[in-house]
Design an enzyme around this catalytic site. Structure first.
Site, PDB file in Angstrom:
ATOM      1  N   GLY A   1       4.272  24.669 -16.032  1.00 19.76           N
ATOM      2  CA  GLY A   1       3.331  24.781 -17.143  1.00 19.76           C
ATOM      3  C   GLY A   1       2.530  26.074 -17.100  1.00 19.76           C
TER       4      GLY A   1
ATOM      5  N   VAL B   1      -0.958  26.594 -16.706  1.00 20.04           N
ATOM      6  CA  VAL B   1      -1.883  26.695 -15.567  1.00 20.04           C
ATOM      7  C   VAL B   1      -1.117  26.562 -14.254  1.00 20.04           C
ATOM      8  CG1 VAL B   1      -3.887  25.648 -14.435  1.00 20.04           C
ATOM      9  CG2 VAL B   1      -3.830  25.842 -16.926  1.00 20.04           C
TER      10      VAL B   1
ATOM     11  N   ASP C   1      10.019  13.684 -13.450  1.00 18.27           N
ATOM     12  CA  ASP C   1       9.332  13.067 -14.576  1.00 18.27           C
ATOM     13  C   ASP C   1       8.242  12.169 -13.989  1.00 18.27           C
ATOM     14  OD1 ASP C   1       8.470  11.395 -16.723  1.00 18.27           O
ATOM     15  OD2 ASP C   1      10.314  11.884 -17.790  1.00 18.27           O
ATOM     16  N   LEU C   2       7.025  12.379 -14.429  1.00 15.27           N
ATOM     17  CA  LEU C   2       5.892  11.599 -13.893  1.00 15.27           C
ATOM     18  C   LEU C   2       6.091  10.108 -14.086  1.00 15.27           C
ATOM     19  CD1 LEU C   2       2.923  13.743 -15.295  1.00 15.27           C
ATOM     20  CD2 LEU C   2       3.546  13.524 -12.872  1.00 15.27           C
TER      21      LEU C   2
ATOM     22  N   ASP D   1     -13.094  20.337 -19.336  1.00 17.90           N
ATOM     23  CA  ASP D   1     -14.438  20.247 -19.918  1.00 17.90           C
ATOM     24  C   ASP D   1     -14.483  19.262 -21.087  1.00 17.90           C
ATOM     25  OD1 ASP D   1     -12.960  21.789 -21.666  1.00 17.90           O
ATOM     26  OD2 ASP D   1     -14.247  23.561 -21.549  1.00 17.90           O
TER      27      ASP D   1
ATOM     28  N   TYR E   1      -7.655  12.839 -25.314  1.00 16.96           N
ATOM     29  CA  TYR E   1      -7.361  13.653 -24.128  1.00 16.96           C
ATOM     30  C   TYR E   1      -8.520  13.558 -23.125  1.00 16.96           C
ATOM     31  CZ  TYR E   1      -6.910  18.049 -21.466  1.00 16.96           C
ATOM     32  OH  TYR E   1      -6.843  19.001 -20.468  1.00 16.96           O
TER      33      TYR E   1
ATOM     34  N   LYS F   1      -8.731  11.955 -19.249  1.00 11.44           N
ATOM     35  CA  LYS F   1      -9.202  12.725 -18.084  1.00 11.44           C
ATOM     36  C   LYS F   1     -10.307  11.955 -17.351  1.00 11.44           C
ATOM     37  CE  LYS F   1      -6.601  16.349 -18.020  1.00 11.44           C
ATOM     38  NZ  LYS F   1      -5.686  16.527 -16.877  1.00 11.44           N
TER      39      LYS F   1
HETATM   40  N1  LIG Z   1      -4.682  25.041 -20.536  1.00 11.70           N
HETATM   41  C1  LIG Z   1      -6.001  24.839 -20.491  1.00 11.70           C
HETATM   42  O1  LIG Z   1      -6.770  25.532 -21.184  1.00 11.70           O
HETATM   43  C2  LIG Z   1      -6.564  23.779 -19.587  1.00 11.70           C
HETATM   44  C3  LIG Z   1      -7.957  23.626 -19.555  1.00 11.70           C
HETATM   45  C4  LIG Z   1      -8.514  22.647 -18.726  1.00 11.70           C
HETATM   46  C5  LIG Z   1      -7.688  21.861 -17.945  1.00 11.70           C
HETATM   47  N2  LIG Z   1      -6.343  22.031 -18.018  1.00 11.70           N
HETATM   48  C6  LIG Z   1      -5.507  21.139 -17.194  1.00 11.70           C
HETATM   49  O2  LIG Z   1      -4.549  21.894 -16.487  1.00 11.70           O
HETATM   50  C7  LIG Z   1      -3.358  21.124 -16.356  1.00 11.70           C
HETATM   51  C8  LIG Z   1      -2.180  21.931 -16.885  1.00 11.70           C
HETATM   52  O3  LIG Z   1      -2.393  22.282 -18.245  1.00 11.70           O
HETATM   53  P1  LIG Z   1      -1.474  23.382 -18.964  1.00 11.70           P
HETATM   54  O4  LIG Z   1      -2.292  24.032 -19.989  1.00 11.70           O
HETATM   55  O5  LIG Z   1      -0.792  24.193 -17.953  1.00 11.70           O
HETATM   56  O6  LIG Z   1      -0.402  22.468 -19.727  1.00 11.70           O
HETATM   57  P2  LIG Z   1       1.153  22.767 -20.010  1.00 11.70           P
HETATM   58  O7  LIG Z   1       1.426  24.220 -20.107  1.00 11.70           O
HETATM   59  O8  LIG Z   1       1.502  21.901 -21.169  1.00 11.70           O
HETATM   60  O9  LIG Z   1       1.862  22.218 -18.705  1.00 11.70           O
HETATM   61  C9  LIG Z   1       1.992  20.841 -18.505  1.00 11.70           C
HETATM   62  C10 LIG Z   1       2.828  20.621 -17.275  1.00 11.70           C
HETATM   63  O10 LIG Z   1       3.048  19.208 -17.159  1.00 11.70           O
HETATM   64  C11 LIG Z   1       4.445  18.971 -17.066  1.00 11.70           C
HETATM   65  N3  LIG Z   1       4.773  17.689 -17.668  1.00 11.70           N
HETATM   66  C12 LIG Z   1       4.594  17.290 -18.936  1.00 11.70           C
HETATM   67  N4  LIG Z   1       5.096  16.054 -19.106  1.00 11.70           N
HETATM   68  C13 LIG Z   1       5.604  15.674 -17.910  1.00 11.70           C
HETATM   69  C14 LIG Z   1       6.271  14.517 -17.446  1.00 11.70           C
HETATM   70  N5  LIG Z   1       6.532  13.478 -18.245  1.00 11.70           N
HETATM   71  N6  LIG Z   1       6.661  14.480 -16.152  1.00 11.70           N
HETATM   72  C15 LIG Z   1       6.420  15.512 -15.319  1.00 11.70           C
HETATM   73  N7  LIG Z   1       5.786  16.646 -15.696  1.00 11.70           N
HETATM   74  C16 LIG Z   1       5.388  16.717 -16.993  1.00 11.70           C
HETATM   75  C17 LIG Z   1       5.091  20.098 -17.826  1.00 11.70           C
HETATM   76  O11 LIG Z   1       6.454  20.237 -17.436  1.00 11.70           O
HETATM   77  P3  LIG Z   1       7.529  20.944 -18.429  1.00 11.70           P
HETATM   78  O12 LIG Z   1       6.812  22.058 -19.104  1.00 11.70           O
HETATM   79  O13 LIG Z   1       8.628  21.392 -17.518  1.00 11.70           O
HETATM   80  O14 LIG Z   1       7.960  19.874 -19.377  1.00 11.70           O
HETATM   81  C18 LIG Z   1       4.214  21.263 -17.364  1.00 11.70           C
HETATM   82  O15 LIG Z   1       4.625  21.687 -16.099  1.00 11.70           O
HETATM   83  C19 LIG Z   1      -3.596  19.820 -17.110  1.00 11.70           C
HETATM   84  O16 LIG Z   1      -4.031  18.850 -16.208  1.00 11.70           O
HETATM   85  C20 LIG Z   1      -4.728  20.169 -18.046  1.00 11.70           C
HETATM   86  O17 LIG Z   1      -5.490  19.035 -18.383  1.00 11.70           O
HETATM   87  C21 LIG Z   1      -5.758  22.969 -18.814  1.00 11.70           C
END
Ligand SMILES: NC(=O)c1ccc[n+]([C@@H]2O[C@H](COP(=O)([O-])OP(=O)(O)OC[C@H]3O[C@@H](n4cnc5c(N)ncnc54)[C@H](OP(=O)(O)O)[C@@H]3O)[C@@H](O)[C@H]2O)c1
Length: 291
Positions: free
Chosen positions: A27, A29, A59-60, A124, A146, A150
């Site tokens: 993903g 982050v 897969d989670l 946040d 969402y 969390k």
């Molecule tokens: N982005 C932000 O601004 C932000 C801000 C605050 C907190 N966060 C937190 O940071 C974390 C990552 O966010 P992100 O922005 O990086 O999101 P992202 O780009 O959508 O990445 C999500 C990750 O979760 C994986 N995933 C999704 N469904 C899954 C499943 N069924 N089984 C296993 N893995 C699965 C995806 O794998 P694939 O891509 O390979 O499907 C990807 O690696 C989250 O916990 C989010 O709440 C993010």
């Protein structure tokens, strides 16, 4: 990494060797964390639908496999996987719960009795955005699905004790493979709200921050230094990268994205003094091709 954009007061991180499981390394982050952690530690990273060489598929919802992987002798399990787009969570609360809450329960069961620490990336969006800023001690009151998932995941982890919730604000930057943030600026026009305020963090700073903070337990915030509107942020990034899009100021929810959003989200900490880099330094690094 260019030290000039490192926040002041950061000594070199204590990079002791650790065996780390990074869930969601494919993903946005997770990719940023992978870039920092993989050269310094033994890291096993996972993907679900976007294969990346070197990462293992998981897969989670495959609970047996998730539990077996988590129990495989890691010092640290960093959980950066789940359903993240707010609109997707709002449209399917059951799926959001399935992907954002239940896996934490499985992980805690699998890690119970071991020395491994779980680090849950939270958001946040657990707050309602009505205060000037939020510290770890402030009460949570999410306004969207969402945020509620969390809160539920945090509660599981906090009830167990010994683990860490790392709350992040909006993250911006260029990921090594997933670019969910810059994709928002890919269309000829980019609507951006003037009535949403944030203190975003720059992606490459999160890995170093995590290594400074992972000794904590409970809840820790890692916020960005500068407080800006979404419109200011998108405009600054568009200008810094000279992206071929026009950033349009908007107010109120977009017609198709009817997800409640907290209006003013600024994370601050009473537990440490780390803040992400300021926008000027981050954007100079980003414009220079920084990952
Ligand atoms: N982005 C932000 O601004 C932000 C801000 C605050 C907190 N966060 C937190 O940071 C974390 C990552 O966010 P992100 O922005 O990086 O999101 P992202 O780009 O959508 O990445 C999500 C990750 O979760 C994986 N995933 C999704 N469904 C899954 C499943 N069924 N089984 C296993 N893995 C699965 C995806 O794998 P694939 O891509 O390979 O499907 C990807 O690696 C989250 O916990 C989010 O709440 C993010």
């Amino acid at each position: 990494m260019n030290p000039s954009w490192r926040p002041s007061g950061w000594e070199a991180p204590p990079d002791s060797p650790r065996r780390i499981l990074l869930l969601g390394a494919s993903g946005f982050v997770g990719g940023g964390l992978w870039s920092h952690l993989a050269p310094r530690h033994t890291v096993v990273g996972t993907y679900a639908t976007r294969p990346v060489p070197g990462l293992v598929r998981l897969d989670l919802r495959d609970e047996r496999r998730l539990a077996a992987l988590a129990a495989d002798g890691f010092d640290l399990v960093v959980h950066a996987a789940g359903l993240v787009p707010l609109e997707a969570a709002e449209a399917d609360p059951a799926l959001a719960h399935r992907l954002n809450v239940r896996p934490v329960e499985v992980l805690l069961d699998a890690l119970r009795g071991s020395a491994a620490k779980l680090v849950l990336l939270s958001s946040d969006n657990v707050f309602d955005g009505t205060r000037p800023h939020y510290t770890e001690a402030d009460p949570r009151s999410p306004v969207n699905v969402y945020g509620r998932t969390k809160v539920a995941a945090e509660d599981l982890l906090l009830a167990e004790g010994g683990h860490l919730v790392l709350r992040l604000p909006l993250v911006f930057g260029r990921g090594p493979w997933a670019n969910t943030f810059l994709a928002r600026l890919a269309a000829p026009t980019t609507p951006a709200r003037t009535d949403l305020v944030c203190a975003p963090v720059y992606l490459p700073s999160i890995g170093p921050a995590l290594t400074r903070l992972w000794h904590h337990t409970g809840v820790v915030h890692y916020g960005g230094a500068d407080v800006v509107t979404r419109f200011e942020l998108m405009s600054r990034i568009q200008q810094a990268l000279r992206l071929p899009t026009r950033v349009l100021p908007t107010r109120g929810p977009q017609p198709r994205a009817d997800c409640p959003r907290p209006p003013h989200l600024v994370l601050r900490s009473t537990r440490h003094r780390l803040l992400g880099p300021g926008l000027d330094a981050a954007l100079a690094h980003l414009a220079g091709g920084g990952l």
